[in-house]
Design an enzyme around this catalytic site. Structure first.
Site, PDB file in Angstrom:
ATOM      1  N   ASP A  14       1.235  -1.402  -0.111  1.00  0.00           N
ATOM      2  CA  ASP A  14      -0.055   0.299   0.358  1.00  0.00           C
ATOM      3  C   ASP A  14       0.725   0.952   0.062  1.00  0.00           C
ATOM      4  O   ASP A  14       1.477   1.193   1.153  1.00  0.00           O
ATOM      5  CB  ASP A  14      -1.016  -0.501   1.298  1.00  0.00           C
ATOM      6  CG  ASP A  14      -2.107   1.385   1.252  1.00  0.00           C
ATOM      7  OD1 ASP A  14      -1.461   2.533   0.733  1.00  0.00           O
ATOM      8  OD2 ASP A  14      -2.198   1.170   2.602  1.00  0.00           O
ATOM      9  N   HIS A  21      -7.702   5.473   2.985  1.00  0.00           N
ATOM     10  CA  HIS A  21      -6.943   3.652   2.849  1.00  0.00           C
ATOM     11  C   HIS A  21      -8.228   3.321   1.672  1.00  0.00           C
ATOM     12  O   HIS A  21      -8.146   1.934   1.851  1.00  0.00           O
ATOM     13  CB  HIS A  21      -7.201   3.185   4.076  1.00  0.00           C
ATOM     14  CG  HIS A  21      -6.579   4.056   4.985  1.00  0.00           C
ATOM     15  ND1 HIS A  21      -4.960   3.752   4.390  1.00  0.00           N
ATOM     16  CD2 HIS A  21      -6.296   5.448   5.864  1.00  0.00           C
ATOM     17  CE1 HIS A  21      -4.178   4.705   5.574  1.00  0.00           C
ATOM     18  NE2 HIS A  21      -4.923   5.295   6.542  1.00  0.00           N
ATOM     19  N   ASP A  55      -6.606  -0.676  -0.975  1.00  0.00           N
ATOM     20  CA  ASP A  55      -5.466   0.187  -1.339  1.00  0.00           C
ATOM     21  C   ASP A  55      -4.150  -0.827  -1.567  1.00  0.00           C
ATOM     22  O   ASP A  55      -3.290   0.061  -1.569  1.00  0.00           O
ATOM     23  CB  ASP A  55      -5.594   1.427   0.105  1.00  0.00           C
ATOM     24  CG  ASP A  55      -5.130   0.292   1.748  1.00  0.00           C
ATOM     25  OD1 ASP A  55      -4.997  -0.936   1.142  1.00  0.00           O
ATOM     26  OD2 ASP A  55      -5.330   1.212   2.444  1.00  0.00           O
ATOM     27  N   GLN A  97       3.000   5.419   1.963  1.00  0.00           N
ATOM     28  CA  GLN A  97       3.084   4.219   3.686  1.00  0.00           C
ATOM     29  C   GLN A  97       3.796   2.591   4.024  1.00  0.00           C
ATOM     30  O   GLN A  97       4.244   2.162   5.069  1.00  0.00           O
ATOM     31  CB  GLN A  97       1.825   3.613   3.841  1.00  0.00           C
ATOM     32  CG  GLN A  97       1.003   3.229   5.409  1.00  0.00           C
ATOM     33  CD  GLN A  97      -0.476   2.621   4.915  1.00  0.00           C
ATOM     34  OE1 GLN A  97      -1.245   3.004   5.224  1.00  0.00           O
ATOM     35  NE2 GLN A  97      -0.849   1.151   4.811  1.00  0.00           N
ATOM     36  N   ASN A 107      15.927  -7.510  -1.601  1.00  0.00           N
ATOM     37  CA  ASN A 107      14.810  -8.699  -1.250  1.00  0.00           C
ATOM     38  C   ASN A 107      13.941  -7.117  -0.482  1.00  0.00           C
ATOM     39  O   ASN A 107      14.197  -6.877   0.513  1.00  0.00           O
ATOM     40  CB  ASN A 107      15.260  -9.740   0.175  1.00  0.00           C
ATOM     41  CG  ASN A 107      14.102 -10.866   0.040  1.00  0.00           C
ATOM     42  OD1 ASN A 107      13.111 -10.034   0.499  1.00  0.00           O
ATOM     43  ND2 ASN A 107      14.159 -11.378  -0.318  1.00  0.00           N
ATOM     44  N   ASP A 134      -7.900  -8.027   2.150  1.00  0.00           N
ATOM     45  CA  ASP A 134      -7.464  -6.054   1.935  1.00  0.00           C
ATOM     46  C   ASP A 134      -8.200  -6.055   3.492  1.00  0.00           C
ATOM     47  O   ASP A 134      -9.086  -6.453   3.939  1.00  0.00           O
ATOM     48  CB  ASP A 134      -8.109  -5.014   1.619  1.00  0.00           C
ATOM     49  CG  ASP A 134      -7.199  -3.854   1.921  1.00  0.00           C
ATOM     50  OD1 ASP A 134      -6.371  -3.220   2.593  1.00  0.00           O
ATOM     51  OD2 ASP A 134      -7.926  -2.845   1.305  1.00  0.00           O
ATOM     52  N   TYR A 231       1.966   1.846  14.212  1.00  0.00           N
ATOM     53  CA  TYR A 231       0.589   0.867  13.124  1.00  0.00           C
ATOM     54  C   TYR A 231       0.969   1.957  11.985  1.00  0.00           C
ATOM     55  O   TYR A 231       1.102   3.006  12.348  1.00  0.00           O
ATOM     56  CB  TYR A 231      -0.601   1.425  14.155  1.00  0.00           C
ATOM     57  CG  TYR A 231      -1.542   0.666  13.192  1.00  0.00           C
ATOM     58  CD1 TYR A 231      -1.914  -0.539  13.675  1.00  0.00           C
ATOM     59  CD2 TYR A 231      -1.805   1.412  12.402  1.00  0.00           C
ATOM     60  CE1 TYR A 231      -2.625  -0.628  12.558  1.00  0.00           C
ATOM     61  CE2 TYR A 231      -3.291   1.266  11.990  1.00  0.00           C
ATOM     62  CZ  TYR A 231      -3.461   0.076  12.079  1.00  0.00           C
ATOM     63  OH  TYR A 231      -4.487  -0.812  10.278  1.00  0.00           O
ATOM     64  N   LYS A 234      -2.876  -2.482   8.417  1.00  0.00           N
ATOM     65  CA  LYS A 234      -2.665  -4.371   8.618  1.00  0.00           C
ATOM     66  C   LYS A 234      -2.051  -4.845   7.161  1.00  0.00           C
ATOM     67  O   LYS A 234      -1.963  -4.144   6.430  1.00  0.00           O
ATOM     68  CB  LYS A 234      -4.337  -4.667   8.791  1.00  0.00           C
ATOM     69  CG  LYS A 234      -4.750  -4.646   9.772  1.00  0.00           C
ATOM     70  CD  LYS A 234      -4.300  -5.884  11.417  1.00  0.00           C
ATOM     71  CE  LYS A 234      -5.082  -5.611  12.555  1.00  0.00           C
ATOM     72  NZ  LYS A 234      -3.713  -6.777  13.934  1.00  0.00           N
ATOM     73  N   GLN A 244      -6.997 -28.866  -8.257  1.00  0.00           N
ATOM     74  CA  GLN A 244      -7.032 -29.563  -9.155  1.00  0.00           C
ATOM     75  C   GLN A 244      -5.548 -31.190  -9.549  1.00  0.00           C
ATOM     76  O   GLN A 244      -5.120 -30.462  -9.007  1.00  0.00           O
ATOM     77  CB  GLN A 244      -7.310 -29.696 -11.194  1.00  0.00           C
ATOM     78  CG  GLN A 244      -8.498 -27.807 -10.978  1.00  0.00           C
ATOM     79  CD  GLN A 244      -9.507 -28.597 -10.294  1.00  0.00           C
ATOM     80  OE1 GLN A 244     -10.380 -27.748 -10.110  1.00  0.00           O
ATOM     81  NE2 GLN A 244     -10.163 -29.730 -11.036  1.00  0.00           N
ATOM     82  N   ARG A 269      -8.741   1.162  11.118  1.00  0.00           N
ATOM     83  CA  ARG A 269      -7.970   1.106  11.720  1.00  0.00           C
ATOM     84  C   ARG A 269      -6.948  -0.255  12.257  1.00  0.00           C
ATOM     85  O   ARG A 269      -6.436  -0.762  13.548  1.00  0.00           O
ATOM     86  CB  ARG A 269      -8.000   2.055  13.395  1.00  0.00           C
ATOM     87  CG  ARG A 269      -8.684   3.354  13.144  1.00  0.00           C
ATOM     88  CD  ARG A 269      -8.754   4.098  14.273  1.00  0.00           C
ATOM     89  NE  ARG A 269      -9.970   5.553  13.719  1.00  0.00           N
ATOM     90  CZ  ARG A 269      -9.125   5.884  13.405  1.00  0.00           C
ATOM     91  NH1 ARG A 269      -7.911   6.135  13.546  1.00  0.00           N
ATOM     92  NH2 ARG A 269      -9.274   7.434  12.984  1.00  0.00           N
ATOM     93  N   TYR A 363      -0.692  -3.282  18.604  1.00  0.00           N
ATOM     94  CA  TYR A 363       0.035  -2.976  17.691  1.00  0.00           C
ATOM     95  C   TYR A 363      -1.091  -1.602  17.065  1.00  0.00           C
ATOM     96  O   TYR A 363      -1.459  -1.630  15.646  1.00  0.00           O
ATOM     97  CB  TYR A 363       0.074  -4.096  17.181  1.00  0.00           C
ATOM     98  CG  TYR A 363       1.136  -5.279  17.531  1.00  0.00           C
ATOM     99  CD1 TYR A 363       2.341  -4.850  17.733  1.00  0.00           C
ATOM    100  CD2 TYR A 363       0.491  -6.242  18.516  1.00  0.00           C
ATOM    101  CE1 TYR A 363       3.069  -5.747  18.431  1.00  0.00           C
ATOM    102  CE2 TYR A 363       1.056  -7.386  19.150  1.00  0.00           C
ATOM    103  CZ  TYR A 363       2.311  -6.465  18.801  1.00  0.00           C
ATOM    104  OH  TYR A 363       3.855  -7.598  19.887  1.00  0.00           O
TER     105      TYR A 363
HETATM  106  C1  F6R Z   1      -6.855  -0.219   8.168  1.00  0.00           C
HETATM  107  C2  F6R Z   1      -6.725   1.367   7.901  1.00  0.00           C
HETATM  108  C3  F6R Z   1      -7.666   2.241   8.161  1.00  0.00           C
HETATM  109  C4  F6R Z   1      -7.035   3.440   8.513  1.00  0.00           C
HETATM  110  C5  F6R Z   1      -8.034   4.291   9.841  1.00  0.00           C
HETATM  111  C6  F6R Z   1      -6.734   6.036  10.268  1.00  0.00           C
HETATM  112  O1  F6R Z   1      -6.282  -0.814   8.170  1.00  0.00           O
HETATM  113  O2  F6R Z   1      -5.650   1.314   6.653  1.00  0.00           O
HETATM  114  O3  F6R Z   1      -9.292   2.090   8.731  1.00  0.00           O
HETATM  115  O4  F6R Z   1      -6.249   3.419   9.938  1.00  0.00           O
HETATM  116  O5  F6R Z   1      -8.375   4.750   8.581  1.00  0.00           O
HETATM  117  O6  F6R Z   1      -6.218   6.166   9.862  1.00  0.00           O
HETATM  118  P1  F6R Z   1      -5.398   7.531   9.886  1.00  0.00           P
HETATM  119  O7  F6R Z   1      -4.798   7.034  10.980  1.00  0.00           O
HETATM  120  O8  F6R Z   1      -4.167   7.445   8.987  1.00  0.00           O
HETATM  121  O9  F6R Z   1      -5.889   8.829   9.980  1.00  0.00           O
HETATM  122 MG    MG Z   2      -3.563   2.118   3.759  1.00  0.00          MG
HETATM  123 MG    MG Z   3      -4.619  -2.123   2.505  1.00  0.00          MG
END
Ligand code: F6R
Ligand code: MG
Ligand code: MG
Length: 400
Positions: A14, A21, A55, A97, A107, A134, A231, A234, A244, A269, A363
């Site tokens: 991403d 997102h 995303d 990101q 790698n 996702d 964080y 994910k 098959q 989040r 996390y």
């Molecule tokens: C989950 C994700 C979104 C963000 C959320 C807050 O993987 O990417 O749900 O966590 O939109 O995002 P920020 O902290 O960038 O405002």
């Molecule tokens: Mg994202």
């Molecule tokens: Mg994503």
């Protein structure tokens, strides 16, 4: 002499999206295609297909260079660099990101992007499924893969196909301790489930046929937050499956996504439990509370190391048309069930089990909030000690 082995790789990241997102800009996907066109011309890869889920940009690549090859990973790294440049120029959200290091060191492992790769001798006909998720984590594949490879009430092939009946080996990773164990089904099925039931810690990395067909499935198990130490969304894992002729059939792979409404960790989040929503990549924008977690399933045949979908034979420049399994109306009810289950989870607001347990919330962005509150706590023992009577109170009592 055995035939040259082909490697099928997905490398994904991403690196920014429109809006919030939601999805990468089409120009970012075009930039990735241009890089891979050059990599194909240079002979680094045989073939490729660029797509996305939510995303995340997903690069499917086939080649004869083996897993963890620096040229193949380097081409993927360049795709994400070029896509990041566009995201930054357009001031898209979270541009770059998943790119966690400045310099590529041969790698993508540990550098942010996720990868799943498998190497095998191409059979006379080789059907492949590419799952992409996702807003969720690698262990989200544990429930469907154990149903597919271990449950004869799901996969009839396990009891009536001689080769499938020989069972499968599971490479299971402890993603917290960075360890792995290989266990065999059906003999150790219950022990396998006793590990995988803890989705915060254990995830399937690989499933291997015990009848000599080779790898059957591989999952990207990169834990982005652990790599970054903070964080950053994910892991949004992918899974490549061979199908098959002694392995689960295409339909045995897709069936669990209708029969079970699967609750997985991630969603808004990276802190919630929501239901897997099976859909087409086109329908994979996370439109409901940044989700719910999406899963897509695209199919290709492999033809001498090249991808063959619905496009004419010999298509160049990654211009393929995969079969889109979850994009069909057959999955309408599964989608409705996923939304129903997700709404139910949302009705619990910020309380578990709508949000993840404390250990997994470590996390996310929650610890920063808790830090601010730590000093405001006082010991209950101190607070509950009987207070000494004050002089003025005593006086009042005397008057009475
Ligand atoms: C989950 C994700 C979104 C963000 C959320 C807050 O993987 O990417 O749900 O966590 O939109 O995002 P920020 O902290 O960038 O405002
Ligand atoms: Mg994202
Ligand atoms: Mg994503």
């Amino acid at each position: 002499m055995s035939a040259e082995k082909v490697t099928v790789s997905i490398i994904k990241a991403d690196v920014g999206s429109v809006v919030g997102h939601a999805r990468p800009h089409p120009s970012m996907l075009d930039a990735a295609r241009n890089v891979l066109k050059d990599a194909q011309k240079a002979g680094t890869i045989e073939d490729f297909y660029v797509t996305r889920v939510g995303d995340d940009i997903n690069l499917y690549m086939t080649h004869y260079k083996g897993e963890n090859n620096s040229d193949v990973h380097g081409a993927a790294w360049e795709c994400f660099q070029e896509a990041t440049k566009i995201a930054k120029k357009m001031k898209l959200y979270a541009a770059g990101q998943d790119i966690l290091t400045d310099a590529f060191s041969g790698n993508v492992k540990g550098a942010g992007p996720g990868s799943a790769e498998m190497t095998f001798e191409e059979r006379g006909s080789e059907p492949l499924l590419f799952f992409m998720a996702d807003k969720t984590e690698p262990s989200a594949y544990s429930l469907p893969l154990t149903r597919i490879f271990m449950d004869p009430f799901t996969t009839t092939g396990l009891v009536i196909d001689k080769r499938a009946k020989q069972g499968f080996d599971f490479e299971i990773q402890d993603v917290m301790a960075n360890k792995k164990v290989v266990m065999s089904a059906p003999e150790e099925s219950w022990s396998i489930l006793s590990l995988l039931g803890d989705t915060s810690r254990y995830a399937i990395k690989r499933v291997i046929s015990r009848s000599g067909i080779g790898p059957a499935a591989v999952v990207s198990t990169d834990k982005l937050n652990m790599t970054a130490g903070r964080y950053v969304g994910k892991d949004d894992p992918v899974c490549i499956c061979r199908c098959q002729s002694g392995l689960p059939s295409v339909g045995e792979y897709t069936q669990p996504f209708i029969n079970t409404t699967m609750l997985v960790a991630g969603w808004m989040r990276g802190s919630h439990i929501g239901a897997f929503y099976p859909c087409s990549p086109e329908d994979s924008d996370p439109t409901y509370y940044d989700g719910p977690p999406r899963i897509c399933c695209l199919g290709f045949q492999l033809n001498n190391g090249k991808l063959q979908g619905l496009e004419p034979y010999g298509a160049k420049n990654g211009e393929h048309i995969p079969v889109d399994f979850f994009g069909t109306s057959t999955f309408d009810e599964a989608r409705r069930n996923a939304i129903r289950a997700s709404k139910f989870m949302r009705s619990q607001g910020p309380f578990v089990p709508s949000i993840l347990g404390a250990e997994e919330m470590e996390y996310t962005s929650r610890p920063d909030v808790l830090k601010e509150l730590t000093d405001r706590f006082i010991s209950l023992d101190e607070a509950e000690k009987p207070k000494k009577k004050t002089a003025s109170k005593k006086k009042k009592t005397e008057v009475e």
